[in-house]
Motif scaffolding. Structure first.
Motif, short mmCIF file in Angstrom:
data_model
loop_
_atom_site.label_atom_id
_atom_site.label_comp_id
_atom_site.label_asym_id
_atom_site.label_seq_id
_atom_site.Cartn_x
_atom_site.Cartn_y
_atom_site.Cartn_z
N ILE A 1 0.88 -1.17 0.00
CA ILE A 1 0.00 0.00 0.00
C ILE A 1 0.92 1.21 0.00
CG2 ILE A 1 -1.74 1.31 1.27
CD1 ILE A 1 -2.78 -1.30 2.42
N TYR A 2 0.70 2.12 -0.92
CA TYR A 2 1.63 3.24 -1.07
C TYR A 2 0.88 4.51 -1.47
CZ TYR A 2 1.22 1.69 -5.94
OH TYR A 2 0.72 1.30 -7.16
N ARG A 3 1.52 5.62 -1.38
CA ARG A 3 0.98 6.90 -1.77
C ARG A 3 -0.29 7.25 -1.01
NH1 ARG A 3 0.41 6.33 -7.68
NH2 ARG A 3 -1.81 6.39 -7.19
N GLY A 4 -0.53 6.56 0.10
CA GLY A 4 -1.68 6.88 0.93
C GLY A 4 -2.98 6.22 0.54
N ASP A 5 -3.23 6.06 -0.78
CA ASP A 5 -4.53 5.51 -1.18
C ASP A 5 -4.41 4.48 -2.31
OD1 ASP A 5 -3.82 7.08 -3.31
OD2 ASP A 5 -5.74 8.14 -3.45
N ALA A 6 -3.18 4.07 -2.64
CA ALA A 6 -2.97 3.14 -3.76
C ALA A 6 -2.42 1.82 -3.25
CB ALA A 6 -2.02 3.75 -4.79
N PHE A 7 -2.61 0.76 -4.03
CA PHE A 7 -2.11 -0.55 -3.63
C PHE A 7 -1.77 -1.38 -4.85
CE2 PHE A 7 -6.69 -0.95 -4.11
CZ PHE A 7 -6.85 -2.14 -4.79
N GLN A 8 -0.95 -2.40 -4.63
CA GLN A 8 -0.63 -3.35 -5.68
C GLN A 8 -0.47 -4.72 -5.05
OE1 GLN A 8 3.00 -2.67 -8.19
NE2 GLN A 8 1.47 -2.60 -9.82
N LEU A 9 -1.15 -5.70 -5.63
CA LEU A 9 -1.13 -7.08 -5.15
C LEU A 9 -0.74 -7.99 -6.29
CD1 LEU A 9 -1.97 -9.40 -3.13
CD2 LEU A 9 -4.28 -9.18 -4.06
N ALA A 10 0.24 -8.85 -6.06
CA ALA A 10 0.66 -9.84 -7.05
C ALA A 10 0.40 -11.22 -6.47
CB ALA A 10 2.14 -9.67 -7.38
N VAL A 11 -0.26 -12.08 -7.27
CA VAL A 11 -0.59 -13.43 -6.80
C VAL A 11 -0.20 -14.45 -7.85
CG1 VAL A 11 -2.44 -12.75 -5.24
CG2 VAL A 11 -2.96 -13.22 -7.63
N GLU A 12 0.25 -15.61 -7.38
CA GLU A 12 0.68 -16.68 -8.28
C GLU A 12 -0.44 -17.63 -8.67
OE1 GLU A 12 4.57 -18.90 -8.72
OE2 GLU A 12 4.48 -18.31 -6.62
N GLN A 13 -1.64 -17.32 -8.28
CA GLN A 13 -2.81 -18.09 -8.72
C GLN A 13 -3.72 -17.12 -9.49
OE1 GLN A 13 -4.44 -21.09 -5.94
NE2 GLN A 13 -2.93 -20.36 -4.48
N PRO A 14 -3.30 -16.76 -10.70
CA PRO A 14 -4.00 -15.71 -11.45
C PRO A 14 -5.44 -16.03 -11.79
CG PRO A 14 -2.45 -16.88 -12.87
CD PRO A 14 -2.17 -17.33 -11.46
N GLN A 15 -5.79 -17.33 -11.80
CA GLN A 15 -7.16 -17.69 -12.14
C GLN A 15 -8.17 -17.12 -11.15
OE1 GLN A 15 -4.73 -19.72 -11.09
NE2 GLN A 15 -5.51 -21.58 -10.08
N TYR A 16 -7.70 -16.74 -9.97
CA TYR A 16 -8.58 -16.18 -8.96
C TYR A 16 -8.49 -14.66 -8.88
CZ TYR A 16 -8.83 -21.06 -7.58
OH TYR A 16 -9.01 -22.42 -7.60
N SER A 17 -7.86 -14.04 -9.85
CA SER A 17 -7.63 -12.59 -9.79
C SER A 17 -8.93 -11.79 -9.77
CB SER A 17 -6.76 -12.13 -10.97
OG SER A 17 -7.33 -12.52 -12.20
N MET A 18 -9.95 -12.25 -10.50
CA MET A 18 -11.19 -11.50 -10.51
C MET A 18 -12.01 -11.75 -9.24
SD MET A 18 -10.43 -9.94 -13.14
CE MET A 18 -11.81 -8.81 -13.08
N HIS A 19 -11.85 -12.92 -8.62
CA HIS A 19 -12.45 -13.13 -7.31
C HIS A 19 -11.90 -12.08 -6.33
CE1 HIS A 19 -13.22 -17.10 -9.07
NE2 HIS A 19 -14.07 -17.34 -8.09
N ILE A 20 -10.60 -11.87 -6.41
CA ILE A 20 -9.96 -10.90 -5.51
C ILE A 20 -10.44 -9.49 -5.81
CG2 ILE A 20 -7.76 -9.91 -4.80
CD1 ILE A 20 -6.45 -12.61 -5.59
N ALA A 21 -10.44 -9.13 -7.09
CA ALA A 21 -10.83 -7.78 -7.48
C ALA A 21 -12.26 -7.46 -7.04
CB ALA A 21 -10.67 -7.60 -8.98
N LEU A 22 -13.19 -8.38 -7.32
CA LEU A 22 -14.57 -8.16 -6.90
C LEU A 22 -14.69 -8.19 -5.38
CD1 LEU A 22 -15.25 -8.38 -9.90
CD2 LEU A 22 -17.19 -9.85 -9.28
#
Length: 223
Positions: free
Chosen positions: A57-78
């Motif tokens: 989490i950086y710049r106060g309101d931004a974030f970046q997450l990297a995951v090695e199970q990309p098939q679940y990326s939209m589960h995470i986003a939603l």
């Protein structure tokens, strides 16, 4: 759960990168923003542990997450969007999701490299007026999934705080029986069913299943 080989041996892997920020963060009081960020961190931590990833989490309101199970990326986003919308009325986040080659180390996600990082970062810069977008170096995959994601984005954006809370509980529950969801939320079963139906929960579940399968098929083609 798959081990995070990219973290373990500094290799490059097929991964998902989610880059996002809290919308209109400057309109919240310090106390409100602290509470929103605490909720964001809690859910990022949960998803990172569940799907073998790391986040910053950086710049106060931004974030970046990297995951090695990309098939679940939209589960995470939603899940992140629903969690924040459920946490405080009128709160939302923009999230740019990209799948592809990625290289990152624990606690240094924002310095990660590879196509997934590039596409995700560029995607967030150009995401307006949307709140959710999907990108891939595979043009066919991106074309097939981007329009579907825009429909999902519009639907999630229109959900109320109560609908967001109820839909998130349903998506996260291992037992998706409405009785169980009602017990989790301490609500009446018929009320939960009404809210879920109004939230088009089956359609969202079908969207996530479709995205999972499409990304898995793409991932298998890289191995």
């Amino acid at each position: 759960m798959k081990k995070n080989n990219a973290v373990k041996d500094d290799s490059t892997c097929f991964a998902a990168v989610l880059t996002g920020d809290i919308t209109r963060s400057q309109t919240y009081s310090d106390d409100e923003l602290r509470s929103i960020l605490a909720a964001l961190k809690q859910h990022l931590t949960t998803y990172a542990k569940r799907y073998g990833g790391h986040f910053d989490i950086y710049r106060g309101d931004a974030f970046q997450l990297a995951v090695e199970q990309p098939q679940y990326s939209m589960h995470i986003a939603l899940g992140l969007r629903l969690a924040l919308k459920a946490h405080t009325a009128n709160v939302d986040v923009r999230i740019s999701v990209a799948v592809g080659e990625a290289h990152f180390r624990p606690k240094e996600v924002k310095t990660g490299t590879g196509e997934a990082f590039v596409l995700s970062g560029r995607g967030l810069d150009a995401i307006k007026p949307y709140h959710l977008a999907f990108f891939s170096s595979d043009n066919k995959l991106e074309s097939n999934l981007q329009l579907l994601t825009r429909f999902a984005d519009a639907h999630i954006s229109a959900l109320t705080q109560t609908q967001s809370e109820t839909l998130l509980a349903y998506l996260e529950a291992s037992d998706k029986n409405h009785e169980n969801i009602a017990a989790i939320l301490n609500k009446n079963r018929s009320n939960v069913s009404r809210i879920l139906n109004a939230s088009n929960y089956k359609l969202i579940a079908e969207y996530l299943a479709y995205m999972t399968q499409a990304i898995m098929t793409r991932q298998e083609g890289t191995e």
